[in-house]
Motif scaffolding. Structure first.
Motif, short mmCIF file in Angstrom:
data_model
loop_
_atom_site.label_atom_id
_atom_site.label_comp_id
_atom_site.label_asym_id
_atom_site.label_seq_id
_atom_site.Cartn_x
_atom_site.Cartn_y
_atom_site.Cartn_z
N PRO A 5 0.88 -0.98 -0.20
CA PRO A 5 -0.02 0.05 -0.06
C PRO A 5 0.90 1.18 0.05
O PRO A 5 1.97 1.39 0.56
N GLY A 6 0.35 2.33 -0.60
CA GLY A 6 1.32 3.55 -0.72
C GLY A 6 1.52 3.96 0.75
O GLY A 6 0.72 3.81 1.53
N GLY A 7 2.73 4.54 0.81
CA GLY A 7 3.20 4.61 2.30
C GLY A 7 2.28 6.01 2.67
O GLY A 7 2.11 6.69 1.99
N VAL A 8 2.10 5.96 4.07
CA VAL A 8 1.38 7.33 4.74
C VAL A 8 2.50 7.83 5.96
O VAL A 8 2.98 7.25 6.79
N ASP A 9 2.90 8.92 5.34
CA ASP A 9 3.76 9.68 6.28
C ASP A 9 3.12 10.64 7.35
O ASP A 9 2.49 11.67 7.00
N PRO A 10 3.08 10.12 8.59
CA PRO A 10 2.12 10.91 9.52
C PRO A 10 2.67 12.12 10.13
O PRO A 10 2.23 12.81 10.93
N HIS A 11 3.79 12.44 9.50
CA HIS A 11 4.33 13.67 10.04
C HIS A 11 5.33 14.36 9.15
O HIS A 11 6.53 14.12 8.92
N CYS A 12 4.99 15.44 8.42
CA CYS A 12 5.71 16.13 7.28
C CYS A 12 5.48 17.36 7.31
O CYS A 12 4.31 17.86 7.21
N HIS A 13 6.33 18.25 7.41
CA HIS A 13 6.23 19.61 7.52
C HIS A 13 6.46 20.32 6.02
O HIS A 13 7.58 20.07 5.46
N VAL A 14 5.50 20.93 5.56
CA VAL A 14 5.68 21.43 4.18
C VAL A 14 5.61 22.90 4.39
O VAL A 14 4.64 23.57 5.00
N GLY A 15 6.88 23.54 3.96
CA GLY A 15 7.09 25.02 3.94
C GLY A 15 6.50 25.65 5.24
O GLY A 15 5.61 26.48 5.47
N PHE A 16 7.41 24.84 6.30
CA PHE A 16 7.21 25.60 7.72
C PHE A 16 7.91 26.61 8.28
O PHE A 16 9.26 26.50 7.96
N THR A 17 7.27 27.46 8.62
CA THR A 17 7.97 28.62 9.42
C THR A 17 8.27 28.42 10.83
O THR A 17 7.19 28.30 11.63
N SER A 18 9.52 28.63 11.20
CA SER A 18 9.67 28.61 12.52
C SER A 18 10.91 29.32 12.87
O SER A 18 11.78 29.66 12.25
N GLY A 19 10.79 30.48 13.92
CA GLY A 19 11.75 31.48 13.97
C GLY A 19 11.86 32.26 12.77
O GLY A 19 10.98 32.85 12.19
N ASP A 20 13.02 32.43 12.37
CA ASP A 20 13.57 33.20 11.46
C ASP A 20 13.51 32.42 9.82
O ASP A 20 13.85 33.07 9.01
N PHE A 21 13.16 31.03 9.80
CA PHE A 21 13.17 30.31 8.79
C PHE A 21 11.99 29.58 8.16
O PHE A 21 11.09 29.40 9.02
N THR A 22 11.99 29.27 7.13
CA THR A 22 10.91 28.74 6.63
C THR A 22 11.63 27.64 5.55
O THR A 22 12.32 27.88 4.94
N SER A 23 10.98 26.25 5.83
CA SER A 23 11.67 25.05 4.98
C SER A 23 11.01 25.32 3.53
O SER A 23 10.09 26.01 3.35
N LEU A 24 11.75 24.79 2.55
CA LEU A 24 11.76 25.29 1.13
C LEU A 24 10.70 24.78 0.19
O LEU A 24 11.14 25.12 -0.80
#
Ligand code: URP
Ligand code: ZN
Ligand code: ZN
Length: 470
Positions: A63-82
């Motif tokens: 079965p296709g994998g289910v990723d229960p924990h995935c940050h997309v474009g996450f801003t924390s402090g001065d940074f945003t994931s890309l």
């Protein structure tokens, strides 16, 4: 049983692996869903006239994998994931994951329901489906109604933090209130546990001694801070009879606390993440310690071995990625002070191949248990089962043809995540997805993107009932 309805697609000759069953079967697909499993070879022309046929000989069909924990474009402090949804889900699909669960984390002053609505609106940019965890930081009179509206609208899990004071940390009473509300709404708190006061104190002492750079990261977030926080939160959950899911547990002590609570009837669940099961704190002594800065930090090799044993013992419900896509420039810019660093590692694409190689191939974890922890249980604990996480009639035809013997050397340049590095650079792995179908459409095959059309859907999670325990 003969299936007389038209078939769009048949996946032939593979070994189907579900969490609780595996065997030779052909998978019949219609309208993006699994129609039936059939005896190998039992459907031939004219039964399958016009159907696309995919040869899965020599492959596992997962079965296709289910990723229960995935940050997309996450801003924390001065940074945003890309990454954005398109990039994150493209990488996911290349790695055999066909459903991600992202987070809607409010910035100071924002309200949880608005942030969730904004994040949910991005789902249709994805190449695969996604669901969402909301997040509550502060309690006020509007929160109960926001939680009611969120759960009614299919966002049933709420992330909370016991660390990152001034950013996302919630106080104990807020956590208790949210747990109690969600208990009655069929929802669940998913919680990041590290005792902030212990970490802050250790970090202040480290800074005073000039030991606060990335190479000191592991020491600044000690294992006992995680265990202390887990014990506190378990007590709250037990007191109010609420379910609770612990994200990215990194130590055997923390996992054992949860397992013992479950033994007392508490609906408590452990998530581990791939990097805590595969990498260890020796990475902080290397030339690029900043590339491995995540919270909780990578632990000692002894701890990693003990955490892996908890997976084998069945005490780890899910294995996620905690994907957070920063690049080396972001990581390097503040490597002199871990308190200012962007935390988190890219991993949505490597989660399944790395865990398959390290736990199934190298250490004999049964492949059904792999499917349970990376597909079925993440779907169950996010109200997505049996639409996701299983190959069975009625489930979405998210199927992964997995070559269990193919070998690969992991290199960032071959991956699709929106960053320039992988923490697994140079690692030799065995086993990888070769063809990935999303809702019955082949999207990736032999390392090529066949179908770049963004057809992702936001999944409304179902309320989590008392049958949650797995
Ligand atoms: O280091 C981590 N885990 N970063 C992502 C945010 C979180 O705490 O899950
Ligand atoms: Zn976290
Ligand atoms: Zn996270």
């Amino acid at each position: 049983m003969a299936v007389r309805e038209p078939i769009d697609l048949i996946v032939r000759g593979g070994t189907v692996v579900n969490a609780d069953w595996q065997g030779e079967a052909d998978v019949l697909v219609r309208d993006g869903r699994v129609l039936a499993l059939a005896e190998p070879g039992s459907y031939r022309s004219p039964d399958v006239r016009g159907a696309t046929e995919i040869d899965a000989g020599g492959h596992l069909v997962l079965p296709g994998g289910v990723d229960p924990h995935c940050h997309v474009g996450f801003t924390s402090g001065d940074f945003t994931s890309l990454d954005d949804y398109r990039q994150a889900t493209t990488a996911a699909v290349f790695g055999g994951t066909t459903t991600i669960v992202d987070f809607a984390i409010p910035r100071p002053g924002e309200n949880p329901a608005d942030v969730a609505a904004a994040q949910r609106a991005k789902a249709d940019q994805g190449l695969c489906d996604s669901a969402l965890h909301a997040c509550v930081v502060d309690w006020d009179a509007t929160v109960p109604e926001q939680l009611r509206a969120l759960t009614a609208d299919g966002v049933v899990t709420v992330k909370m933090f016991t660390t990152y004071r001034g950013e996302t940390m919630a106080d104990e009473k807020t956590i208790l209130n949210v747990m109690t509300s969600l208990r009655d709404l069929g929802g669940m708190v998913v919680i990041h546990c590290e005792a902030d006061h212990i970490i802050t104190d250790v970090q202040e002492r480290g800074a005073a001694a000039g030991a606060i750079g990335a190479r000191h990261h592991a020491g600044t977030r000690p294992e006992l801070a995680e265990a202390a926080s887990v014990a506190e939160i378990l007590a709250v959950a037990e007191s109010v009879a609420a379910p609770v899911y612990f994200v990215h547990q990194s130590t055997p002590e923390a996992v054992d606390l949860v397992a013992r609570a479950r033994g007392r009837g508490v609906r408590a669940y452990t998530e581990a993440v791939a990097h805590h099961l595969v990498l260890d704190d020796s990475a902080y002594a290397g030339p690029h310690p900043e590339r491995f800065v995540c919270c909780p930090p990578l632990r000692s090799a002894t701890t990693v071995g003990a955490l892996r044993s908890r997976v084998s013992m069945g005490q780890v419900a899910t294995i996620g990625s905690d994907h957070c896509c920063y690049d080396t420039a972001q990581k390097e810019s503040v490597r002199h002070d871990v308190r200012a660093m962007p935390n988190g590692l890219p991993g949505v694409e490597t989660r399944m191949p790395v865990i398959f190689s390290e736990l199934v191939v190298k250490r004999g974890l049964p492949v059904g248990r792999f499917v349970e922890a990376l597909c079925a249980n993440p779907a169950r604990l996010n109200g997505l089962y049996p639409r996701k996480g299983v190959i069975a009639p009625g489930a979405d035809a998210d199927l992964v043809l997995w070559d269990p013997t193919a070998t690969t050397e992991l290199r960032a340049t071959d991956l699709h995540m929106a960053t320039d590095y992988t923490p697994y650079e140079g690692m030799q792995i065995t086993g990888r997805p070769t063809t990935v179908l999303v809702a019955g459409r082949p999207v990736v095959s032999e390392g090529r993107l066949l179908d770049p059309a963004p057809r992702g859907r936001h999944l409304r999670s179902r309320p989590l009932g008392s049958g949650l325990i797995c």
